[in-house]
Design a protein around this motif. Structure first.
Motif, PDB file in Angstrom:
ATOM      1  N   ASP A  70      51.226  -1.927 104.966  1.00 46.89           N
ATOM      2  CA  ASP A  70      50.851  -3.055 105.810  1.00 46.89           C
ATOM      3  C   ASP A  70      51.884  -4.156 105.594  1.00 46.89           C
ATOM      4  O   ASP A  70      52.012  -4.678 104.482  1.00 46.89           O
ATOM      5  N   PRO A  71      52.657  -4.538 106.626  1.00 47.22           N
ATOM      6  CA  PRO A  71      53.698  -5.539 106.443  1.00 47.22           C
ATOM      7  C   PRO A  71      53.198  -6.857 105.853  1.00 47.22           C
ATOM      8  O   PRO A  71      53.901  -7.518 105.107  1.00 47.22           O
ATOM      9  N   LYS A  72      51.957  -7.220 106.170  1.00 41.50           N
ATOM     10  CA  LYS A  72      51.426  -8.488 105.678  1.00 41.50           C
ATOM     11  C   LYS A  72      51.246  -8.488 104.161  1.00 41.50           C
ATOM     12  O   LYS A  72      51.093  -9.549 103.554  1.00 41.50           O
ATOM     13  N   SER A  73      51.289  -7.305 103.538  1.00 40.60           N
ATOM     14  CA  SER A  73      51.161  -7.233 102.080  1.00 40.60           C
ATOM     15  C   SER A  73      52.513  -7.367 101.378  1.00 40.60           C
ATOM     16  O   SER A  73      52.564  -7.439 100.157  1.00 40.60           O
ATOM     17  N   LEU A  74      53.591  -7.427 102.151  1.00 47.02           N
ATOM     18  CA  LEU A  74      54.940  -7.465 101.583  1.00 47.02           C
ATOM     19  C   LEU A  74      55.470  -8.886 101.481  1.00 47.02           C
ATOM     20  O   LEU A  74      55.074  -9.763 102.243  1.00 47.02           O
ATOM     21  N   PRO A  75      56.408  -9.112 100.554  1.00 51.16           N
ATOM     22  CA  PRO A  75      57.000 -10.446 100.433  1.00 51.16           C
ATOM     23  C   PRO A  75      57.798 -10.829 101.678  1.00 51.16           C
ATOM     24  O   PRO A  75      58.291  -9.965 102.402  1.00 51.16           O
ATOM     25  N   GLU A  76      57.889 -12.138 101.903  1.00 53.46           N
ATOM     26  CA  GLU A  76      58.613 -12.673 103.053  1.00 53.46           C
ATOM     27  C   GLU A  76      59.979 -13.182 102.624  1.00 53.46           C
ATOM     28  O   GLU A  76      60.118 -13.791 101.572  1.00 53.46           O
ATOM     29  N   THR A  77      60.962 -12.948 103.458  1.00 49.55           N
ATOM     30  CA  THR A  77      62.300 -13.513 103.293  1.00 49.55           C
ATOM     31  C   THR A  77      62.685 -14.104 104.633  1.00 49.55           C
ATOM     32  O   THR A  77      62.505 -13.463 105.667  1.00 49.55           O
ATOM     33  N   SER A  78      63.185 -15.319 104.623  1.00 53.45           N
ATOM     34  CA  SER A  78      63.605 -15.910 105.889  1.00 53.45           C
ATOM     35  C   SER A  78      65.077 -16.259 105.818  1.00 53.45           C
ATOM     36  O   SER A  78      65.647 -16.428 104.740  1.00 53.45           O
ATOM     37  N   GLY A  79      65.689 -16.324 106.964  1.00 54.82           N
ATOM     38  CA  GLY A  79      67.094 -16.665 107.052  1.00 54.82           C
ATOM     39  C   GLY A  79      67.566 -16.579 108.483  1.00 54.82           C
ATOM     40  O   GLY A  79      66.782 -16.335 109.408  1.00 54.82           O
ATOM     41  N   THR A  80      68.861 -16.774 108.655  1.00 55.13           N
ATOM     42  CA  THR A  80      69.472 -16.787 109.977  1.00 55.13           C
ATOM     43  C   THR A  80      70.242 -15.496 110.215  1.00 55.13           C
ATOM     44  O   THR A  80      71.029 -15.067 109.358  1.00 55.13           O
TER      45      THR A  80
END
Length: 158
Positions: A70-80
């Motif tokens: 489930d993607p919602k259980s995975l850590p988030e990384t943001s960037g451009t």
């Protein structure tokens, strides 16, 4: 498990166990092909291309099990998004985030990715990082407009 739960589980199941096994086998086969390409380029002295193929091989190995997560259980990384990366078939199978971190996704998401995300967009990636490789294997990507691209497998119905 009660009958209602069993019926609900069957109704939401996207693939049979045999189909899932086939998809896992395909990802492992693609990983092996990229390992061979990496070795070939390394032998010819093209270490940059060899490293790219080695990272993609790791991505396919990890993608072999991503449909279960489930993607919602995975850590988030943001960037451009600074550049799209293309495979030998011309499919976008990843991009560079902030100029240096490679994000890998399966090629069956190529057209959706290119329609939804543009170079210069700030995105949110949920995924996993294989050991010893600066690579994220994406389970989902959220575009600036909130559209979420989720890997449900190559044969998933929208």
């Amino acid at each position: 498990m009660g009958q209602a739960q069993s019926k609900e589980r069957k109704a939401t199941q996207k693939h049979t166990p045999q189909q899932l096994h086939q998809k896992v086998a395909e990802h492992h086969e693609q990983a092996a092909e990229h390992h061979q390409e990496a070795a070939k380029h390394h032998e010819s002295g093209d270490d940059e291309t060899a490293a790219h193929h080695a990272q993609i091989a790791h991505g396919h190995a990890v993608h072999a099990t991503m449909h279960w997560i489930d993607p919602k259980s995975l850590p988030e990384t943001s960037g451009t998004v600074s550049k799209f990366l293309y495979n030998v078939h011309g499919d976008a199978d990843g991009f560079l985030l902030d100029g240096d971190r490679q994000v890998h996704l399966p090629p069956h998401l190529s057209s959706e990715l290119l329609k939804t995300v543009k170079v210069g967009d700030k995105v949110l990636v949920r995924g996993v990082k294989p050991r010893a490789v600066d690579l994220l294997v994406a389970a989902s990507i959220t575009a600036p407009n909130g559209t979420e691209i989720v890997d449900h497998g190559p044969d998933a119905k929208p």
